[in-house]
Scaffold this motif. Structure first.
Motif, short mmCIF file in Angstrom:
data_model
loop_
_atom_site.label_atom_id
_atom_site.label_comp_id
_atom_site.label_asym_id
_atom_site.label_seq_id
_atom_site.Cartn_x
_atom_site.Cartn_y
_atom_site.Cartn_z
N GLY A 159 -26.58 -34.34 -30.43
CA GLY A 159 -27.14 -34.85 -29.17
C GLY A 159 -26.12 -35.53 -28.27
N LEU A 160 -24.84 -35.48 -28.64
CA LEU A 160 -23.82 -36.14 -27.82
C LEU A 160 -23.25 -35.20 -26.75
CD1 LEU A 160 -22.95 -39.04 -27.94
CD2 LEU A 160 -21.04 -38.42 -29.42
N GLY A 161 -23.71 -33.92 -26.78
CA GLY A 161 -23.28 -32.98 -25.74
C GLY A 161 -24.46 -32.62 -24.86
N GLY A 162 -24.23 -31.73 -23.93
CA GLY A 162 -25.34 -31.21 -23.12
C GLY A 162 -25.38 -31.76 -21.71
N LYS A 187 -18.35 -29.54 -23.45
CA LYS A 187 -17.05 -28.85 -23.29
C LYS A 187 -16.75 -28.59 -21.80
CE LYS A 187 -16.47 -28.09 -27.78
NZ LYS A 187 -17.08 -26.96 -28.44
N LEU A 188 -15.48 -28.54 -21.48
CA LEU A 188 -15.07 -28.33 -20.09
C LEU A 188 -15.58 -26.99 -19.56
CD1 LEU A 188 -11.40 -29.65 -20.39
CD2 LEU A 188 -13.47 -30.93 -19.81
N HIS A 189 -15.62 -25.96 -20.44
CA HIS A 189 -16.08 -24.65 -19.96
C HIS A 189 -17.57 -24.67 -19.63
CE1 HIS A 189 -18.57 -22.57 -22.99
NE2 HIS A 189 -18.03 -23.43 -23.80
N GLU A 190 -18.33 -25.54 -20.31
CA GLU A 190 -19.76 -25.66 -19.98
C GLU A 190 -19.93 -26.25 -18.59
OE1 GLU A 190 -22.33 -27.37 -23.19
OE2 GLU A 190 -20.42 -27.52 -24.26
N ILE A 191 -19.03 -27.18 -18.25
CA ILE A 191 -19.13 -27.85 -16.94
C ILE A 191 -18.75 -26.88 -15.82
CG2 ILE A 191 -18.13 -29.71 -15.53
CD1 ILE A 191 -17.80 -31.27 -18.22
N GLU A 192 -17.70 -26.11 -16.02
CA GLU A 192 -17.26 -25.21 -14.94
C GLU A 192 -18.26 -24.08 -14.69
OE1 GLU A 192 -13.96 -22.43 -15.64
OE2 GLU A 192 -14.06 -22.97 -17.75
N ARG A 236 -10.22 -25.14 -22.50
CA ARG A 236 -11.50 -25.60 -21.94
C ARG A 236 -12.66 -25.34 -22.91
NH1 ARG A 236 -9.22 -23.08 -17.34
NH2 ARG A 236 -10.76 -21.40 -17.26
N ASN A 237 -12.45 -24.41 -23.83
CA ASN A 237 -13.47 -24.17 -24.85
C ASN A 237 -13.48 -25.24 -25.93
OD1 ASN A 237 -14.91 -21.92 -24.07
ND2 ASN A 237 -13.33 -20.50 -24.78
N MET A 238 -12.42 -25.99 -26.03
CA MET A 238 -12.33 -27.05 -27.06
C MET A 238 -12.40 -28.45 -26.48
SD MET A 238 -9.55 -26.14 -29.93
CE MET A 238 -9.90 -27.65 -30.79
N GLY A 239 -11.79 -28.63 -25.31
CA GLY A 239 -11.69 -29.97 -24.72
C GLY A 239 -13.05 -30.45 -24.23
N THR A 240 -13.31 -31.73 -24.37
CA THR A 240 -14.60 -32.31 -23.97
C THR A 240 -14.40 -33.25 -22.77
OG1 THR A 240 -14.31 -34.26 -25.35
CG2 THR A 240 -15.31 -32.30 -26.39
N ILE A 241 -15.49 -33.56 -22.10
CA ILE A 241 -15.38 -34.45 -20.94
C ILE A 241 -14.97 -35.86 -21.37
CG2 ILE A 241 -17.88 -34.97 -20.89
CD1 ILE A 241 -17.65 -35.11 -17.81
N GLY A 267 -12.51 -33.10 -29.02
CA GLY A 267 -11.88 -31.79 -29.24
C GLY A 267 -10.62 -31.90 -30.10
N GLY A 268 -9.99 -33.05 -30.09
CA GLY A 268 -8.80 -33.29 -30.90
C GLY A 268 -7.50 -32.82 -30.26
N GLN A 269 -7.58 -32.20 -29.08
CA GLN A 269 -6.37 -31.63 -28.46
C GLN A 269 -5.31 -32.68 -28.17
OE1 GLN A 269 -8.06 -29.87 -24.99
NE2 GLN A 269 -8.48 -27.94 -26.00
N ASP A 270 -5.73 -33.80 -27.63
CA ASP A 270 -4.75 -34.81 -27.27
C ASP A 270 -4.56 -35.82 -28.40
OD1 ASP A 270 -2.90 -35.78 -25.32
OD2 ASP A 270 -4.21 -37.51 -25.09
#
Ligand SMILES: Cc1cc2nc3c(=O)[nH]c(=O)nc-3n(C[C@H](O)[C@H](O)[C@H](O)COP(=O)(O)OP(=O)(O)OC[C@H]3O[C@@H](n4cnc5c(N)ncnc54)[C@H](O)[C@@H]3O)c2cc1C
Length: 333
Positions: free
Chosen positions: A62-65, A81-86, A111-116, A36-39
């Motif tokens: 294929g690296l998500g999902g 993405k974190l929002h997909e998990i929640e 959460r829409n940008m950050g990844t697990i 996501g690039g946030q940090d």
């Protein structure tokens, strides 16, 4: 921010190759993967990291999902993405603690940008580490300034020689769920139990996990278990809008037909440089019903050995309260 080379690979192998090509000259200039690039971008702007090459993982298909295999469990791609998990229906129903942990993070936008993958590998929030002009122990200096300085948010367990706390909410919950982490690197693929993924500063104060240069997380697996469905994550933060945890408790239990505990996983967050699992507290619950006496005993044992710094003794009663509430919640879940 120092100038850097930008690359966008099409595959995991290409990403690893691009990362490995840069031979680091110091601890901070190795090539870095970006999700996501946030940090990552923040640490580059703060001049904590100065990678000579940034490898953008978002171009790898294929690296998500999220997928579920009833026998082997849940698989979450590193770019998820974190929002997909929640909000994923299977996670909400069968891994409620994980959905709660994801939901507790930051804001909808983040959460829409950050990844697990990025969430697990984000760097600590300690003020001294984040200040560009302070060369603390984690940045190659010889002093952890938090030990005798502003240490309200620092470690009460597992600290020394650095006293950071791990910032990731997902890491705490995933530890309670016995997750494993798949890592791709120049030497091939390895799968690491999350309990062996994060490392204490006494092992190496400059990093937080076992990832070597040019290695990337590609997937997180959560095995099928009797306790994932009865799991919860409680977090206390100073600001209710968005904030990192001042204390957190991840709990998961399996109860038998007679309501006695068959298995338990208890992990404290924001108290140590790694998610702090408390097996001695788990052991107290095995074979017993969850009630005020057993929960009280587990909570007391969980914080045994805590060694607060000057400004963070509040973390002991806070952590006890969170753990007690989490277990009381699971009693009736
Ligand atoms: C204001 C704010 C508040 C926040 N609050 C919280 C909070 O309360 N709780 C919480 O848990 N988090 C919190 N976060 C963190 C946030 O949710 C993101 O998870 C985090 O910033 C990293 O996600 P990312 O995908 O953007 O990672 P990136 O910034 O892309 O990467 C972060 C780090 O991980 C490395 N990396 C990225 N992907 C991989 C990979 N696949 N394999 C190996 N290394 C990788 C990068 O090189 C970098 O060092 C907050 C962030 C902000 C900005």
């Amino acid at each position: 921010m120092k100038a850097f080379e930008w690359s966008s690979p099409g595959s995991v192998d290409e990403a690893v190759k691009l990362l490995a090509e840069i031979k680091p000259q110091d601890v901070n200039d190795a090539a870095r993967p970006m999700s996501g690039g946030q940090d990552l971008l923040t640490t580059m702007k703060e001049r904590i990291l100065a990678p000579r090459r940034v490898v953008n993982l978002k171009t790898i298909e294929g690296l998500g999902g999220i997928s579920l295999d009833p026998s082997s469990g849940l698989k979450i791609g590193a770019l998820t993405k974190l929002h997909e998990i929640e909000s994923h229906p299977v996670i909400v129903k069968s891994y409620p603690g994980l959905a709660e942990a994801a939901h507790s993070i930051a804001t909808v936008q983040l959460r829409n940008m950050g990844t697990i993958g990025g969430n697990l590998c984000q760097r600590p929030r300690c003020w001294y580490f984040r200040l560009p002009h302070v060369v603390c122990l984690k940045k190659g200096g010889d002093t952890c300034y938090s030990e005798h300085g502003e240490n309200k948010y620092n470690a009460i367990l597992g600290g020394g020689p650095s006293f950071i706390v791990h910032p990731s909410d997902l890491a705490t919950m995933l530890t309670a769920l016995d997750a494993t982490i798949t890592i791709h690197g120049p030497k091939g693929v390895r799968v690491v139990p999350i309990g062996n993924f994060f490392i204490l500063p006494e092992e190496d104060a400059s990093r937080e996990n076992v990832l070597e240069d040019a290695e990337i997380i590609t997937q997180i697996q959560i095995p099928a278990s009797g306790f994932a469905g009865r799991s919860t994550y409680l977090k206390f933060k100073e600001r209710s809008s968005l904030d990192f945890a001042m204390g957190a408790a991840a709990a998961a239990v399996e109860l038998g037909a007679d309501k006695r505990v068959l298995q338990a996983r208890l992990v404290l967050g924001a108290v140590a440089p790694i998610p702090w699992r408390v097996p001695q507290a788990e052991a107290v619950l095995i074979g017993k019903p969850l009630n005020d006496d057993t929960i009280g005993a587990a909570v007391e044992i969980a914080l045994q050995g805590a060694a607060p710094l000057q400004h963070n003794a509040y973390k002991i009663p806070l952590s006890k309260t969170l753990l007690r509430r989490a277990l009381n919640q699971l009693k009736s879940a």
